[in-house]
Design a protein around this motif. Structure first.
Motif: not given
Length: 167
Positions: A79-101
């Motif tokens: 945002v401050h040094l590299l011209n970023v004005s839009r941020i997308l946060i994008v997890p996904h379906t069938r993610c291993a990190m959401a597949s169990g404890t």
């Protein structure tokens, strides 16, 4: 010392890539003003999924696509040094990190590694939609992310290639 042939296929592909390399001298700013936090999953092609090309966006990838302290650091820099004005946060379906404890995923790693891995934290996601909403709020509320920066939370469908706005 590792066998030098271990990476020959990748080095050959790199030589082909470099033969017509067009980004030399590029200043590294995000030409499209976009930053993307997403998962390390190999089914995700972060630039192409949003119609961008190299040089257009800053990309931060980690297991689960969470806004970790390191991801937040990247966003502040963007945002401050590299011209970023839009941020997308994008997890996904069938993610291993959401597949169990955490214990279940640690057990799977232990079975592969052949050693106890209970000491290794694994950032599992028990509710992907809630985690995404929390991450969007975390970015919007950060004192170094101005209100002028647009922040959105999306779920990427690994089977259709579509993004769906969730937060």
């Amino acid at each position: 010392m590792a066998d030098s042939a271990d990476f020959d296929d990748l080095l050959a592909a790199n030589a082909d890539f470099a033969a017509d390399f067009q980004y030399g001298g590029f200043d590294g700013i995000a030409r499209a003003g976009v930053a993307l936090v997403t998962c390390m999953d190999s089914r995700i092609d972060p630039l192409r999924m949003i119609g961008l090309k190299p040089g257009d966006a800053k990309i931060f990838r980690n297991p689960g696509g969470r806004v970790t302290p390191q991801a937040m650091e990247a966003l502040v820099l963007g945002v401050h040094l590299l011209n970023v004005s839009r941020i997308l946060i994008v997890p996904h379906t069938r993610c291993a990190m959401a597949s169990g404890t955490e214990a279940e995923i640690q057990a799977r790693i232990a079975a592969s590694a052949g050693v106890d891995v209970s000491w290794q934290p694994i950032g599992v996601i028990t509710d992907q939609h809630r985690a995404l909403t929390e991450d969007v709020h975390k970015v919007k509320a950060h004192p170094l992310i101005p209100d002028s920066v647009q922040v959105g939370g999306f779920i990427y469908d690994v089977d259709s290639g579509l993004l769906k706005r969730e937060a």
